[in-house]
Design a protein around this motif. Structure first.
Motif, short mmCIF file in Angstrom:
data_model
loop_
_atom_site.label_atom_id
_atom_site.label_comp_id
_atom_site.label_asym_id
_atom_site.label_seq_id
_atom_site.Cartn_x
_atom_site.Cartn_y
_atom_site.Cartn_z
N ILE A 188 7.77 -8.05 -4.02
CA ILE A 188 6.47 -8.66 -4.34
C ILE A 188 5.38 -8.23 -3.36
O ILE A 188 4.23 -8.14 -3.73
CB ILE A 188 6.58 -10.20 -4.33
N HIS A 189 5.75 -8.00 -2.13
CA HIS A 189 4.70 -7.69 -1.18
C HIS A 189 4.66 -6.22 -0.75
O HIS A 189 3.65 -5.56 -0.87
CB HIS A 189 4.84 -8.55 0.08
N LEU A 190 5.80 -5.74 -0.26
CA LEU A 190 5.74 -4.44 0.41
C LEU A 190 5.46 -3.29 -0.53
O LEU A 190 4.59 -2.47 -0.26
CB LEU A 190 7.04 -4.21 1.19
N VAL A 191 6.20 -3.25 -1.65
CA VAL A 191 5.99 -2.14 -2.56
C VAL A 191 4.56 -2.14 -3.11
O VAL A 191 3.86 -1.13 -3.04
CB VAL A 191 7.05 -2.14 -3.68
N PRO A 192 4.08 -3.29 -3.62
CA PRO A 192 2.68 -3.29 -4.08
C PRO A 192 1.71 -2.96 -2.96
O PRO A 192 0.68 -2.32 -3.19
CB PRO A 192 2.47 -4.73 -4.56
N MET A 193 2.06 -3.39 -1.74
CA MET A 193 1.17 -3.13 -0.62
C MET A 193 1.06 -1.64 -0.34
O MET A 193 -0.03 -1.11 -0.15
CB MET A 193 1.70 -3.85 0.61
N VAL A 194 2.19 -0.98 -0.34
CA VAL A 194 2.17 0.47 -0.12
C VAL A 194 1.41 1.15 -1.26
O VAL A 194 0.61 2.06 -1.04
CB VAL A 194 3.61 1.02 0.00
N THR A 195 1.64 0.67 -2.49
CA THR A 195 0.87 1.20 -3.61
C THR A 195 -0.61 1.03 -3.35
O THR A 195 -1.41 1.95 -3.59
CB THR A 195 1.23 0.43 -4.91
N GLY A 196 -0.97 -0.15 -2.86
CA GLY A 196 -2.37 -0.42 -2.56
C GLY A 196 -2.92 0.56 -1.54
O GLY A 196 -4.04 1.05 -1.67
N ILE A 197 -2.11 0.86 -0.54
CA ILE A 197 -2.57 1.79 0.49
C ILE A 197 -2.75 3.18 -0.11
O ILE A 197 -3.72 3.87 0.18
CB ILE A 197 -1.58 1.81 1.68
N MET A 250 -3.54 3.76 -3.14
CA MET A 250 -4.74 3.69 -3.97
C MET A 250 -6.00 3.96 -3.17
O MET A 250 -6.98 4.51 -3.69
CB MET A 250 -4.85 2.30 -4.60
N TRP A 261 -2.84 6.36 -13.58
CA TRP A 261 -3.11 6.46 -12.15
C TRP A 261 -2.81 7.83 -11.58
O TRP A 261 -3.47 8.29 -10.68
CB TRP A 261 -2.28 5.42 -11.38
N SER A 267 -9.51 -0.88 -2.40
CA SER A 267 -8.29 -0.72 -1.61
C SER A 267 -8.61 -0.30 -0.20
O SER A 267 -8.03 -0.80 0.76
CB SER A 267 -7.39 0.32 -2.25
N VAL A 281 -7.54 -2.13 3.14
CA VAL A 281 -6.73 -1.53 4.19
C VAL A 281 -7.40 -1.75 5.55
O VAL A 281 -6.74 -2.08 6.54
CB VAL A 281 -6.50 -0.03 3.92
N LEU A 331 -5.84 -7.24 -4.05
CA LEU A 331 -5.51 -5.84 -4.07
C LEU A 331 -4.14 -5.54 -4.62
O LEU A 331 -3.96 -4.58 -5.34
CB LEU A 331 -5.61 -5.27 -2.68
N VAL A 387 7.19 3.46 -5.36
CA VAL A 387 5.79 3.44 -5.76
C VAL A 387 5.47 4.57 -6.71
O VAL A 387 4.83 4.38 -7.72
CB VAL A 387 4.88 3.55 -4.52
#
Lengths: 330, 280, 436
Positions: A51-60, A62, A75, A301, A305, B120, C17
């Motif tokens: 829930i957090h890390l994978v989406p977070m890395v995706t966000g980074i 992005m 994308w 994004s 970051v 985000l 990802v």
């Protein structure tokens, strides 16, 4: 109490392997001991990863893409933009950067005030309700009410109260107490900052209260009794016993409140809608506008970051400082 | 406190009174407004309704499917809380009581996840859910399960951290004594630590519940007609044409009642006694 | 050792990802007909509540099912969520088959490529392009491109005025020019009664109104090549004219600057304000207990003798209906669009919602012959212009709407609003537009 105190090292090394076949037992023990904490952490780790890390890395990722509405459908096809998104956000002379910086300072001021007040009120109320008196249970329940109301309901009620012409606040301030010469605006203009702060404190202090009340339960009454015998007054008891005992709870609480308030989205969003007044332009709303309303997810994004880096820095400094103090205390 | 002087008691009364007024004013506004006809809530503020009406309490069920939203919210927030507390308790216990390699990394990573603005990772998370659904057939998007999973994770980092903090404040003598008595780590956790940390666990559970109960943004994207939660559903009283202030407030009061009642019940466990006995 | 482990973890996440993002979105080019028996339809909130919308739509969907055997799963989505839901659907490819969109979003959504373009062949399947009002079609996508949607419900702004208050102030006719409006407004303003009510805290209302004023001054806020011209002298004049209702003319109550919950409609209905610029306010006014005989509706004022774009008195307001490109029931979806835009359904639905039909043939129906709707229909046909149909429309709406909101807020707080302050605010807005 002292009878039960056992040297930690004794327990760790000797207490467990009592029986026969010490070698084998020790081996299993060692494995069990080293694996157990990881097993205990596993569920938490899995949830965080998904829930957090994978989406977070995706966000980074992005943040390094030119992810506008032309590309959100696919994308992969969005062109890489290097540090362009960051450059735009950090160009403080240009409007985008300037607005972001303004929003950042507003958020900092707002967060410090909100967290400080929430903690102060929370600690006061929890100390004042520590001793039993008639109606304490009811009062405690009343204090928890802001927490029990759904955020949308609570905040929309505040916005109802803050309305200039028909709201309760101006009715009391202007019509009844005659404190102001004209009816002030609360939801637009400069006062909106104070309106937001009021709602935020109202909403978060019960959490501080709850947490601290729970923390106070672990302070043995004997400590107070002993202090009273030594001639300590109430204030000294609070200063010397209550506050130091709350330190581990405070440590978490203040950081929790800080991050929570800093990233709060629901309160300003419900209070002001999708365009917050300048004086109350919190960073979360600002980023929301920069990504969702304008559909420039790469830009949003990049701002996130930067925000993440800032919060990491603050947290690291905070933890470092508190750890050192804790280390000194031990 | 021992032997508080009269001045302290007076200060206490005044401060608590002021706080109670601050806390309860919006609630009083809700109550008063929920008993007014629409034209009253759209006009200048008045405490006493020009005409006392219970209509808002009847209309709220018709304007939006409130009962459905309420059930959804209870299921989602309840499950997320139970799971979150359980998972956090295990992790918090490990962090508080064990030394292990990677502990620092774990705590810092977990904590840092709280710093990323939710807006985000909303879209990436949504995409991941959809992809999991497409490749495994487990429908996370639009389902309550997906929302439960999301919310439990939202409250997890702080829950772990707070619980570790509470557990730290429980003397190690307790578990060490249990170890001497031959208890394994899990039994120690269940039989010794949990009762001693109950106030902390309740504080964490309340936190987890309220995080899930009030979340707006993710719920608005991750739910559909059937799984919509209260936090989003209540916005239905602000429609294209009108904001039904009186109904918003009536609905808020109605849905908050069970939660407040739950708080009242939990309070008993928050109050001293249990832990004091265990430590002595 | 430690760093090694972290980089391994990072590599793993990165891999996840990449897979996630690679298969996100609509890789599949167009729609199919793999599930011809059902449709999912996202409707917008048009009625007095979500439940009310369901009650209105369900019987019609039943009719459609009887005709075609296709079951339509309806979800009514509140406006607060609709755009985010569409966005999520676009990004994931997992969306409804048919959906309502605010017509001002058309060009922005068109740019994403998520919506089925209505080319000649597609239009033929739903009965042809000529059936629709020209102005409504013009607000369904960028000029020169196939529309991304078709108009479903249409609306236009009109000037609502309170007959009794006008009479009491000795004003015989409603204003036709802005000079008259301001003059009348001053006559009507006294004590806590004001000449006009505006929804100053509502970003969209602000943008709609200054857009109309902008057209009258000769700017559409974008030049021919699609570049923003927010701080042109014309735009400054238009915005200042609107803000001046509070700032200099003082014909609107300062409190209007924070209105965002339709309080201006309430003020008009309760006689606190004598005029209101609104789109299809009839049903709303009725719910506040205002008798249709008590108010009149005329087109929003325009400069005397203006023609062409300068005679614009309203933006083209309304709701469009779009087909999601990834639909698994393309034929059914188009069938459904045809059904919803049929003369019969247009009469029924628009009649219920108090909006205007988007197809010409339904206009003449008796349901739309009230003085209010006839005025608005006239506006829609003769003097309505679509908001800029550019991909950055949503940025434009947010930035200009917010700029006007800020200006109104400082006007209400008694700060001077001059051409310089207006220009400054608009320049800031323009500089925040993405360079594209």
């Amino acid at each position: 109490m002292s009878e039960k105190v056992i040297d930690r090292q004794t327990v760790g090394k000797e207490a467990a392997p009592k029986g026969a076949a010490p070698a084998r037992r020790r081996l299993r023990d060692k494995f069990g001991r080293s694996a157990l904490p990881y097993l205990l952490l596993l569920p938490a780790l899995l949830a965080e990863l998904l829930i957090h890390l994978v989406p977070m890395v995706t966000g980074i990722v992005m943040a390094f893409k030119q992810l506008t509405q032309f590309f959100i459908r696919d994308w992969g096809s969005a062109p890489w933009s290097g540090f362009d998104n960051f450059k735009v956000a950090l160009e403080f002379d240009a409007p985008v950067g300037k607005a972001l910086l303004h929003s950042f300072w507003v958020t900092c001021g707002f967060t410090v005030l909100s967290v400080g007040l929430s903690w102060l009120i929370g600690v006061t109320a929890s100390i004042f309700t520590q001793d039993a008196f008639r109606g304490r249970g009811l009062l405690r329940a009343a204090f928890m009410l802001p927490y029990a109301l759904p955020v949308f309901a609570a905040v929309i009620t505040w916005s109802f109260m803050f309305q200039r012409d028909t709201g309760l606040i101006n009715h009391v301030l202007h019509d009844q107490l005659h404190l102001t010469s004209d009816k002030p605006f609360w939801l637009i203009g400069d006062n909106s900052f104070w309106a937001l702060l009021t709602v935020s404190v109202w909403k978060s202090w019960p959490f501080a209260f709850l947490t601290l009340t729970a923390g106070l339960q672990n302070i043995p009454r004997e400590l107070y009794e002993a202090a009273a015998l030594d001639g300590a007054g109430v204030w000294q008891q609070i200063r010397r016993i209550t506050l130091p005992s709350l330190r581990p709870v405070n440590l978490v609480l203040v950081l929790v409140l800080f991050l929570w308030t800093f990233n709060d989205f629901n309160t300003p969003f419900v209070l002001f809608g999708k365009s917050a007044p300048q004086a109350a332009d919190l960073i979360s709303i600002h980023i929301y506008q920069s990504s969702f309303i304008t559909w420039n997810f790469g830009q949003g994004s990049a701002m996130s970051v930067l925000l993440l880096l800032f919060l990491l820095l603050v947290t690291a400094v905070y933890l470092f400082a508190t750890n050192r103090r804790r280390g000194e205390a031990e | 406190m021992i032997n508080p002087p009269a001045s302290f008691r007076w200060l206490r009364r005044v401060v608590l009174l002021v706080l109670a007024v601050f806390t309860l004013t919006p609630v009083a506004v809700m109550l008063s407004s929920s008993l007014k006809p629409l034209r009253d809530v759209q006009g200048p503020w008045r405490w006493i309704p020009s005409e006392l009406t219970f209509r808002p309490y009847i209309d709220i069920w018709k304007t939006v499917p409130l009962a459905k939203y309420f059930t959804n919210s209870l299921i989602v927030a309840g499950s997320a809380t139970a799971l979150s507390v359980l998972i956090a308790l295990l992790a918090g216990y490990a962090v508080s009581r064990y030394r292990f390699r990677g502990k620092k990394i774990f705590t810092i990573t977990v904590l840092s996840t709280q710093m990323f603005p939710g807006i985000l990772f909303l879209l990436p998370l949504f995409l991941i859910f959809v992809n999991i659904g497409n490749s495994t057939g487990i429908a996370l998007y639009g389902s309550r399960g997906g929302l439960i999973l999301t919310y439990l994770t939202f409250s997890l980092p702080f829950s772990i951290w707070m619980l570790a903090g509470y557990l730290d404040s429980i003397p190690r003598d307790l578990d060490e004594a249990a170890a001497v008595d031959g208890c394994g780590p899990i039994r120690t956790l269940v039989q010794i630590i949990v009762p001693a940390a109950l106030p902390g666990i309740i504080a964490v559970a309340v936190y987890a519940f309220m995080t899930a109960w009030g979340e707006v943004l993710f719920a608005s994207v991750m739910t559909n007609d059937q799984t919509r939660t209260l936090a989003v559903g209540l916005q239905g009283y602000a429609t294209q044409t009108d904001v039904y202030w009186n109904q918003v407030m009536a609905a808020s009061l109605v849905v908050s009642l069970p939660v407040v009642a739950g708080f009242l019940l939990l309070q008993r466990y928050l109050v001293a006694g249990l832990t004091a006995g265990a430590v002595k | 050792m430690r760093t090694h482990r972290i980089s391994a973890a990072l590599a793993l996440t990165a891999a996840i990802v990449l897979t996630a993002s690679a298969c996100g979105g609509g890789d599949s080019g167009g729609g199919s007909n793999s599930s011809p028996k059902t449709l999912t339809y996202w409707a917008s909130n048009q009625g007095s509540s979500l439940e009310n919308d369901k009650q209105v739509l369900e019987p019609e969907l039943k009719k459609f099912e009887q005709q075609t055997g296709i079951k339509v799963n309806l979800e009514v989505i509140p406006w607060s969520d609709l755009l985010n839901r569409i966005l999520a659907a676009t990004a994931s490819g997992q969306g409804p088959d048919v959906l309502n969109i605010g017509n001002t979003w058309s060009a922005s959504l068109q740019a994403t490529g998520a919506l089925l373009p209505f080319d000649q062949a597609t239009f033929d399947k739903i009965g042809g392009k000529d059936r629709f009002l020209e102005s409504a079609i013009a607000s369904a996508g960028a000029k020169g491109k196939d529309p991304a949607a078709v108009p479903l419900y249409s609306m236009a702004y009109g000037l609502y005025y309170n007959k009794k208050l006008f009479q009491a102030a000795g004003i015989a006719n409603p204003p036709a020019t802005w000079e008259e409006l301001v003059q009348d407004g001053k006559k009507l303003t006294s004590g806590d009664k004001y000449g006009i009510a505006i929804e100053g805290g509502n970003v969209s209302e602000n943008v709609h109104n200054v857009f109309t004023l902008g057209m009258q001054h000769g700017t559409g806020f974008f030049d021919a090549s699609g570049k923003p011209t927010f701080d042109s002298p014309e735009a400054v004049a238009a915005v200042k004219q609107y803000v001046d209702f509070i700032a200099n003319d003082k014909i609107a109550a300062p409190g209007n600057a924070e209105y965002a919950a339709n309080q201006s409609v309430t003020d008009f209905a309760t006689g606190k304000a004598a005029m209101l610029m609104w789109q299809s306010a009839g049903a709303n006014l009725k719910s506040h207990g205002m008798n249709p005989d008590d108010y009149g509706v005329v087109p929003v004022p325009a400069p005397a003798g203006a023609t062409g774009d300068k005679a614009t008195t309203s933006m083209v307001a309304g709701i469009n209906m779009a087909v999601f490109k990834n639909t698994k029931n393309l034929d059914g979806a188009l069938n459904f669009v045809k059904f919803m835009t049929s003369d019969e359904e247009q009469k029924t639905l628009n009649g219920t919602y108090g909006s205007l039909p988007s197809v010409k043939a339904a206009q003449s129906d008796a349901a739309f012959s009230t003085p209010e709707l006839q005025t608005l229909a006239g506006v829609l046909q003769k003097s309505a212009a679509p908001l800029p149909q550019v991909p950055t429309e949503s940025q434009f709406e947010t930035l200009i709407g917010t700029a006007v909101k800020n200006l109104l807020a400082s006007a209400a707080a008694g700060k001077p609003v001059t051409e310089a302050t207006v220009k400054d605010e608009l320049s800031k807005a323009q500089q925040q537009m993405p360079a594209s």
